[in-house]
Motif scaffolding. Structure first.
Motif, mmCIF file in Angstrom:
data_model
loop_
_atom_site.group_PDB
_atom_site.id
_atom_site.type_symbol
_atom_site.label_atom_id
_atom_site.label_comp_id
_atom_site.label_asym_id
_atom_site.label_seq_id
_atom_site.Cartn_x
_atom_site.Cartn_y
_atom_site.Cartn_z
ATOM 1 N N GLY A 1 0.855 -1.182 0.000
ATOM 2 C CA GLY A 1 0.000 0.000 0.000
ATOM 3 C C GLY A 1 0.889 1.229 0.000
ATOM 4 N N THR A 2 0.546 2.255 -0.748
ATOM 5 C CA THR A 2 1.385 3.455 -0.828
ATOM 6 C C THR A 2 0.544 4.715 -0.632
ATOM 7 O OG1 THR A 2 1.130 3.740 -3.219
ATOM 8 C CG2 THR A 2 2.929 2.319 -2.483
ATOM 9 N N HIS A 3 1.201 5.761 -0.176
ATOM 10 C CA HIS A 3 0.512 7.042 -0.008
ATOM 11 C C HIS A 3 1.543 8.162 -0.050
ATOM 12 C CE1 HIS A 3 -2.777 9.647 0.902
ATOM 13 N NE2 HIS A 3 -2.315 10.041 2.074
ATOM 14 N N MET A 4 1.250 9.199 -0.823
ATOM 15 C CA MET A 4 2.114 10.367 -0.889
ATOM 16 C C MET A 4 1.427 11.539 -0.204
ATOM 17 S SD MET A 4 3.738 10.093 -4.713
ATOM 18 C CE MET A 4 5.022 11.276 -4.319
ATOM 19 N N ILE A 5 2.150 12.221 0.668
ATOM 20 C CA ILE A 5 1.585 13.346 1.424
ATOM 21 C C ILE A 5 2.465 14.570 1.165
ATOM 22 C CG2 ILE A 5 0.782 14.134 3.676
ATOM 23 C CD1 ILE A 5 1.007 11.203 4.612
ATOM 24 N N PRO A 6 2.158 15.368 0.154
ATOM 25 C CA PRO A 6 2.997 16.534 -0.152
ATOM 26 C C PRO A 6 2.955 17.572 0.963
ATOM 27 C CG PRO A 6 1.553 15.977 -1.996
ATOM 28 C CD PRO A 6 1.073 15.199 -0.817
ATOM 29 N N HIS A 7 4.035 18.313 1.083
ATOM 30 C CA HIS A 7 4.054 19.471 1.973
ATOM 31 C C HIS A 7 2.943 20.425 1.526
ATOM 32 C CE1 HIS A 7 5.414 23.282 3.716
ATOM 33 N NE2 HIS A 7 6.169 22.564 4.546
ATOM 34 N N PRO A 8 2.238 21.055 2.469
ATOM 35 C CA PRO A 8 1.127 21.945 2.083
ATOM 36 C C PRO A 8 1.491 22.977 1.020
ATOM 37 C CG PRO A 8 1.144 21.630 4.455
ATOM 38 C CD PRO A 8 2.384 20.954 3.936
ATOM 39 N N LYS A 9 2.748 23.438 1.025
ATOM 40 C CA LYS A 9 3.154 24.443 0.045
ATOM 41 C C LYS A 9 3.492 23.837 -1.313
ATOM 42 C CE LYS A 9 5.054 27.650 3.502
ATOM 43 N NZ LYS A 9 6.270 28.377 3.950
ATOM 44 N N LYS A 10 3.494 22.498 -1.387
ATOM 45 C CA LYS A 10 3.908 21.837 -2.628
ATOM 46 C C LYS A 10 2.809 20.956 -3.217
ATOM 47 C CE LYS A 10 8.585 21.647 -0.680
ATOM 48 N NZ LYS A 10 9.682 20.763 -0.214
ATOM 49 N N VAL A 11 1.605 21.055 -2.675
ATOM 50 C CA VAL A 11 0.505 20.201 -3.109
ATOM 51 C C VAL A 11 0.175 20.406 -4.583
ATOM 52 C CG1 VAL A 11 -1.956 19.745 -2.835
ATOM 53 C CG2 VAL A 11 -0.515 19.991 -0.819
ATOM 54 N N GLU A 12 0.192 21.657 -5.043
ATOM 55 C CA GLU A 12 -0.224 21.958 -6.418
ATOM 56 C C GLU A 12 0.627 21.239 -7.447
ATOM 57 O OE1 GLU A 12 -0.473 26.090 -7.194
ATOM 58 O OE2 GLU A 12 -2.162 26.438 -5.809
ATOM 59 N N ARG A 13 1.919 21.065 -7.180
ATOM 60 C CA ARG A 13 2.767 20.378 -8.149
ATOM 61 C C ARG A 13 3.016 18.922 -7.762
ATOM 62 N NH1 ARG A 13 6.678 23.964 -5.753
ATOM 63 N NH2 ARG A 13 8.361 22.873 -4.676
ATOM 64 N N GLY A 14 2.311 18.434 -6.745
ATOM 65 C CA GLY A 14 2.388 17.013 -6.400
ATOM 66 C C GLY A 14 3.538 16.634 -5.507
ATOM 67 N N GLY A 15 4.281 17.614 -5.006
ATOM 68 C CA GLY A 15 5.404 17.309 -4.125
ATOM 69 C C GLY A 15 6.677 17.015 -4.888
ATOM 70 N N GLU A 16 7.684 16.556 -4.168
ATOM 71 C CA GLU A 16 9.011 16.351 -4.761
ATOM 72 C C GLU A 16 9.518 14.920 -4.598
ATOM 73 O OE1 GLU A 16 10.211 20.978 -3.706
ATOM 74 O OE2 GLU A 16 11.109 19.325 -2.576
ATOM 75 N N ASP A 17 8.673 14.028 -4.091
ATOM 76 C CA ASP A 17 9.045 12.618 -3.952
ATOM 77 C C ASP A 17 8.556 11.828 -5.148
ATOM 78 O OD1 ASP A 17 9.961 13.395 -1.510
ATOM 79 O OD2 ASP A 17 8.547 12.217 -0.340
ATOM 80 N N SER A 18 9.184 10.693 -5.382
ATOM 81 C CA SER A 18 8.745 9.781 -6.419
ATOM 82 C C SER A 18 9.009 8.358 -5.952
ATOM 83 C CB SER A 18 9.493 10.062 -7.731
ATOM 84 O OG SER A 18 8.919 9.355 -8.816
ATOM 85 N N PHE A 19 8.336 7.395 -6.566
ATOM 86 C CA PHE A 19 8.514 6.005 -6.155
ATOM 87 C C PHE A 19 8.116 5.066 -7.285
ATOM 88 C CE2 PHE A 19 4.011 6.518 -5.603
ATOM 89 C CZ PHE A 19 3.471 5.245 -5.777
#
Length: 249
Positions: free
Chosen positions: A59-77
């Motif tokens: 199971g996976t889940h990405m939780i972007p920083h509130p200031k980075k939500v619009e661009r989907g954050g900076e993590d990848s997997f």
């Protein structure tokens, strides 16, 4: 930002034919965070019995920083069902934004390359070599911390880690194994980079741990482990029988 991946080892007496063999963050980076499907779920009544080996339920889940939500954050997997299962997380270094470089591009391409190279003959199911080849194939400007874990059918989990992404193996109600972060100094982790000054696959910490049926493995970026104590992760995991639910709690 936190990238949370929870996967549970099981003796897979069946393999699903209805799920894709790859889950990736690249196809929905601009959408709202949501739970992904399981990579495999051995208890499903819709599977066909074909083998008895160790594998993952994911199971996976990405939780972007509130200031980075619009661009989907900076993590990848990415998650692959190759062999016993492969899973990897890369965390883009946000400092590149000060140079007008999107920090998400480097980890996205790095993970895309890694997902394509999982079955490469030269990689030979070695997470450190997978990091080497994926890094060499990445042309985007930027840098990222990265962790790769590969499960062999006999239950051996092979891990290679550069930087402060992390992994915990939870057995029962205790952390059985954990990786350690690599940092030059506070808030400056080891990282793969487009610049010559960055680290390489040779700097990766390589670990091997034997997992058992029922073990839960939590992998994530530093956004998880910097903000959630291990005992809190354990209590969350123990409270859920479904790894996908645990990943979004």
């Amino acid at each position: 930002m936190a990238m949370v991946t929870v996967f549970r080892a099981s003796i897979s007496r069946s393999l699903p034919y209805c799920f894709p063999n790859l889950l990736s963050s690249s196809s929905n980076r601009n959408s709202a965070p949501k739970k992904n499907k399981l990579l495999c779920y051995a208890a499903s009544s819709h599977t066909k019995t074909i083998r008895s080996e160790m594998s993952f339920c994911v199971g996976t889940h990405m939780i972007p920083h509130p200031k980075k939500v619009e661009r989907g954050g900076e993590d990848s997997f990415f998650v692959s069902d190759y062999n016993g299962g492969v899973i990897a997380v890369a965390d883009g270094v946000s400092g590149w934004a000060e140079r007008n470089v999107d920090p998400s591009l480097f980890p996205q391409e790095l993970m895309a390359n890694a997902s394509c190279l999982v079955g490469d003959e030269e990689v030979s199911y070695d997470p450190q070599i997978l990091i080497r080849k994926a890094h060499a194939a990445t042309s985007a400007v930027g840098s990222a911390t990265v962790i790769v874990a590969m499960l062999e059918a006999n239950g051996k989990l092979k891990i290679a880690n550069v930087g402060d992404c992390g992994l915990r193996v939870i057995r029962g109600d205790q952390v059985f194994f954990s990786t350690s972060p690599q940092e030059h100094y506070f808030d400056c982790p080891y990282q793969l980079s487009s610049e010559i000054a960055g680290q390489t696959y040779l700097d990766a910490v390589v670990s091997r741990v034997e997992v058992m049926e029922g073990d839960t493995v939590v992998m994530g970026s530093d956004g998880l482990f910097d903000n959630v104590f291990d005992h809190e992760i354990v209590s969350t995991v123990v409270g859920h029988s479904d790894v996908a639910e645990a990943g979004i709690s």
